[in-house]
Design a protein around this motif. Structure first.
Motif, PDB file in Angstrom:
ATOM      1  N   LEU A 192     -10.626 -10.033 -22.700  1.00 14.13           N
ATOM      2  CA  LEU A 192     -11.286  -9.878 -21.414  1.00 14.13           C
ATOM      3  C   LEU A 192     -11.473  -8.387 -21.139  1.00 14.13           C
ATOM      4  CD1 LEU A 192     -12.349 -11.253 -18.856  1.00 14.13           C
ATOM      5  CD2 LEU A 192     -10.047 -11.083 -17.918  1.00 14.13           C
ATOM      6  N   ASP A 193     -12.687  -7.985 -20.861  1.00 12.54           N
ATOM      7  CA  ASP A 193     -12.981  -6.573 -20.612  1.00 12.54           C
ATOM      8  C   ASP A 193     -12.629  -6.240 -19.164  1.00 12.54           C
ATOM      9  OD1 ASP A 193     -13.847  -4.002 -20.773  1.00 12.54           O
ATOM     10  OD2 ASP A 193     -15.964  -4.515 -20.498  1.00 12.54           O
ATOM     11  N   THR A 194     -11.581  -5.450 -18.949  1.00  9.65           N
ATOM     12  CA  THR A 194     -11.117  -5.107 -17.599  1.00  9.65           C
ATOM     13  C   THR A 194     -11.426  -3.662 -17.253  1.00  9.65           C
ATOM     14  OG1 THR A 194      -8.950  -4.536 -18.478  1.00  9.65           O
ATOM     15  CG2 THR A 194      -9.259  -6.800 -17.702  1.00  9.65           C
ATOM     16  N   SER A 195     -12.284  -3.022 -18.000  1.00 14.91           N
ATOM     17  CA  SER A 195     -12.538  -1.601 -17.772  1.00 14.91           C
ATOM     18  C   SER A 195     -13.281  -1.351 -16.461  1.00 14.91           C
ATOM     19  CB  SER A 195     -13.325  -1.007 -18.940  1.00 14.91           C
ATOM     20  OG  SER A 195     -14.575  -1.652 -19.049  1.00 14.91           O
ATOM     21  N   THR A 196     -14.046  -2.315 -15.965  1.00 13.45           N
ATOM     22  CA  THR A 196     -14.817  -2.084 -14.735  1.00 13.45           C
ATOM     23  C   THR A 196     -14.121  -2.636 -13.496  1.00 13.45           C
ATOM     24  OG1 THR A 196     -16.019  -4.139 -15.080  1.00 13.45           O
ATOM     25  CG2 THR A 196     -16.987  -2.144 -16.000  1.00 13.45           C
ATOM     26  N   TRP A 197     -12.941  -3.229 -13.669  1.00 10.50           N
ATOM     27  CA  TRP A 197     -12.262  -3.835 -12.515  1.00 10.50           C
ATOM     28  C   TRP A 197     -11.872  -2.796 -11.471  1.00 10.50           C
ATOM     29  CZ3 TRP A 197      -8.461  -8.351 -13.849  1.00 10.50           C
ATOM     30  CH2 TRP A 197      -9.199  -9.393 -14.428  1.00 10.50           C
ATOM     31  N   PHE A 198     -11.385  -1.651 -11.906  1.00  8.64           N
ATOM     32  CA  PHE A 198     -10.938  -0.629 -10.962  1.00  8.64           C
ATOM     33  C   PHE A 198     -12.090  -0.166 -10.081  1.00  8.64           C
ATOM     34  CE2 PHE A 198     -10.252   3.844  -9.834  1.00  8.64           C
ATOM     35  CZ  PHE A 198      -9.090   3.701  -9.093  1.00  8.64           C
ATOM     36  N   ILE A 199     -13.217   0.126 -10.668  1.00  8.96           N
ATOM     37  CA  ILE A 199     -14.374   0.594  -9.895  1.00  8.96           C
ATOM     38  C   ILE A 199     -14.887  -0.520  -8.983  1.00  8.96           C
ATOM     39  CG2 ILE A 199     -16.765   1.369 -10.117  1.00  8.96           C
ATOM     40  CD1 ILE A 199     -15.891   3.135 -12.307  1.00  8.96           C
ATOM     41  N   THR A 200     -14.865  -1.750  -9.457  1.00  8.24           N
ATOM     42  CA  THR A 200     -15.331  -2.872  -8.637  1.00  8.24           C
ATOM     43  C   THR A 200     -14.425  -3.069  -7.427  1.00  8.24           C
ATOM     44  OG1 THR A 200     -16.163  -3.939 -10.637  1.00  8.24           O
ATOM     45  CG2 THR A 200     -15.895  -5.318  -8.692  1.00  8.24           C
ATOM     46  N   ILE A 201     -13.111  -3.037  -7.633  1.00  9.21           N
ATOM     47  CA  ILE A 201     -12.165  -3.243  -6.530  1.00  9.21           C
ATOM     48  C   ILE A 201     -12.236  -2.090  -5.533  1.00  9.21           C
ATOM     49  CG2 ILE A 201      -9.710  -3.382  -5.981  1.00  9.21           C
ATOM     50  CD1 ILE A 201      -9.375  -4.938  -8.611  1.00  9.21           C
ATOM     51  N   VAL A 202     -12.261  -0.873  -6.012  1.00  6.84           N
ATOM     52  CA  VAL A 202     -12.301   0.287  -5.120  1.00  6.84           C
ATOM     53  C   VAL A 202     -13.600   0.311  -4.326  1.00  6.84           C
ATOM     54  CG1 VAL A 202     -12.394   2.803  -5.055  1.00  6.84           C
ATOM     55  CG2 VAL A 202     -10.692   1.651  -6.456  1.00  6.84           C
ATOM     56  N   SER A 203     -14.705   0.046  -4.955  1.00  6.53           N
ATOM     57  CA  SER A 203     -15.980   0.074  -4.237  1.00  6.53           C
ATOM     58  C   SER A 203     -16.073  -1.064  -3.221  1.00  6.53           C
ATOM     59  CB  SER A 203     -17.150   0.016  -5.215  1.00  6.53           C
ATOM     60  OG  SER A 203     -17.131  -1.216  -5.907  1.00  6.53           O
ATOM     61  N   SER A 204     -15.518  -2.225  -3.543  1.00  9.65           N
ATOM     62  CA  SER A 204     -15.541  -3.317  -2.561  1.00  9.65           C
ATOM     63  C   SER A 204     -14.625  -3.012  -1.382  1.00  9.65           C
ATOM     64  CB  SER A 204     -15.157  -4.638  -3.218  1.00  9.65           C
ATOM     65  OG  SER A 204     -13.844  -4.580  -3.708  1.00  9.65           O
ATOM     66  N   MET A 205     -13.477  -2.359  -1.633  1.00  2.34           N
ATOM     67  CA  MET A 205     -12.587  -1.986  -0.524  1.00  2.34           C
ATOM     68  C   MET A 205     -13.254  -0.941   0.372  1.00  2.34           C
ATOM     69  SD  MET A 205      -8.880  -1.934  -2.385  1.00  2.34           S
ATOM     70  CE  MET A 205      -8.051  -1.249  -0.978  1.00  2.34           C
ATOM     71  N   LEU A 258     -17.786  -1.512   6.625  1.00  2.00           N
ATOM     72  CA  LEU A 258     -18.307  -2.616   7.444  1.00  2.00           C
ATOM     73  C   LEU A 258     -17.423  -2.895   8.652  1.00  2.00           C
ATOM     74  CD1 LEU A 258     -19.551  -5.117   4.725  1.00  2.00           C
ATOM     75  CD2 LEU A 258     -20.922  -3.784   6.327  1.00  2.00           C
ATOM     76  N   PHE A 259     -16.109  -2.883   8.449  1.00  2.00           N
ATOM     77  CA  PHE A 259     -15.203  -3.109   9.575  1.00  2.00           C
ATOM     78  C   PHE A 259     -15.293  -1.984  10.597  1.00  2.00           C
ATOM     79  CE2 PHE A 259     -12.830  -6.204   6.896  1.00  2.00           C
ATOM     80  CZ  PHE A 259     -12.874  -7.269   7.782  1.00  2.00           C
ATOM     81  N   GLN A 260     -15.427  -0.758  10.128  1.00  2.00           N
ATOM     82  CA  GLN A 260     -15.554   0.366  11.061  1.00  2.00           C
ATOM     83  C   GLN A 260     -16.837   0.243  11.887  1.00  2.00           C
ATOM     84  OE1 GLN A 260     -13.362   2.832  11.726  1.00  2.00           O
ATOM     85  NE2 GLN A 260     -11.961   1.728  10.401  1.00  2.00           N
ATOM     86  N   LEU A 261     -17.915  -0.146  11.260  1.00  2.00           N
ATOM     87  CA  LEU A 261     -19.165  -0.328  11.999  1.00  2.00           C
ATOM     88  C   LEU A 261     -19.062  -1.485  12.987  1.00  2.00           C
ATOM     89  CD1 LEU A 261     -21.769   0.199   9.140  1.00  2.00           C
ATOM     90  CD2 LEU A 261     -21.298   1.724  11.069  1.00  2.00           C
ATOM     91  N   LYS A 262     -18.373  -2.550  12.582  1.00  2.00           N
ATOM     92  CA  LYS A 262     -18.210  -3.706  13.452  1.00  2.00           C
ATOM     93  C   LYS A 262     -17.362  -3.345  14.674  1.00  2.00           C
ATOM     94  CE  LYS A 262     -18.204  -8.303  13.976  1.00  2.00           C
ATOM     95  NZ  LYS A 262     -19.390  -9.045  14.267  1.00  2.00           N
ATOM     96  N   ILE A 263     -16.280  -2.610  14.454  1.00  2.00           N
ATOM     97  CA  ILE A 263     -15.385  -2.248  15.560  1.00  2.00           C
ATOM     98  C   ILE A 263     -16.045  -1.223  16.476  1.00  2.00           C
ATOM     99  CG2 ILE A 263     -13.202  -1.081  16.084  1.00  2.00           C
ATOM    100  CD1 ILE A 263     -12.029  -2.456  13.628  1.00  2.00           C
ATOM    101  N   SER A 264     -16.790  -0.282  15.910  1.00  2.00           N
ATOM    102  CA  SER A 264     -17.387   0.767  16.738  1.00  2.00           C
ATOM    103  C   SER A 264     -18.499   0.220  17.632  1.00  2.00           C
ATOM    104  CB  SER A 264     -17.923   1.901  15.865  1.00  2.00           C
ATOM    105  OG  SER A 264     -19.005   1.428  15.090  1.00  2.00           O
ATOM    106  N   SER A 265     -19.053  -0.923  17.287  1.00  2.00           N
ATOM    107  CA  SER A 265     -20.106  -1.486  18.132  1.00  2.00           C
ATOM    108  C   SER A 265     -19.545  -2.333  19.277  1.00  2.00           C
ATOM    109  CB  SER A 265     -21.047  -2.344  17.283  1.00  2.00           C
ATOM    110  OG  SER A 265     -20.378  -3.481  16.802  1.00  2.00           O
ATOM    111  N   GLN A 266     -18.243  -2.574  19.275  1.00  2.00           N
ATOM    112  CA  GLN A 266     -17.624  -3.367  20.340  1.00  2.00           C
ATOM    113  C   GLN A 266     -17.431  -2.516  21.577  1.00  2.00           C
ATOM    114  OE1 GLN A 266     -16.678  -6.636  20.224  1.00  2.00           O
ATOM    115  NE2 GLN A 266     -17.543  -6.839  18.175  1.00  2.00           N
ATOM    116  N   THR A 267     -17.517  -3.150  22.732  1.00  2.00           N
ATOM    117  CA  THR A 267     -17.206  -2.465  23.983  1.00  2.00           C
ATOM    118  C   THR A 267     -15.938  -3.079  24.554  1.00  2.00           C
ATOM    119  OG1 THR A 267     -18.593  -4.002  25.198  1.00  2.00           O
ATOM    120  CG2 THR A 267     -19.613  -1.941  24.502  1.00  2.00           C
TER     121      THR A 267
END
Length: 67
Positions: A4-17, A23-32
């Motif tokens: 199983l090629d796991t060489s791209t897992w680190f970049i995939t996990i970090v970029s998704s985090m 996304l959460f910051q944008l969602k929270i900043s739009s709340q009043t």
């Protein structure tokens, strides 16, 4: 069985985090949110109790004279 090629897992996990964080910051900043509650000043009424107008003295058993 191929490996199983796991060489791209680190970049995939970090970029998704990072994406989820943004996304959460944008969602929270739009709340009043409501403003902080201010303390309500309440007027206290002075009640006249019958025992406050009298002078009373309580005798403790240890303060009585020795017999």
């Amino acid at each position: 069985m191929p490996q199983l090629d796991t060489s791209t897992w680190f970049i995939t996990i970090v970029s998704s985090m990072i994406t989820l964080f943004i996304l959460f910051q944008l969602k929270i900043s739009s709340q009043t949110f409501p403003a902080a509650p201010s303390p309500k000043i309440m007027a206290t009424e002075k009640t006249n109790n019958p025992w406050e107008s009298k002078w009373t003295k309580i005798y403790l058993p240890l303060s009585l004279p020795q017999q």
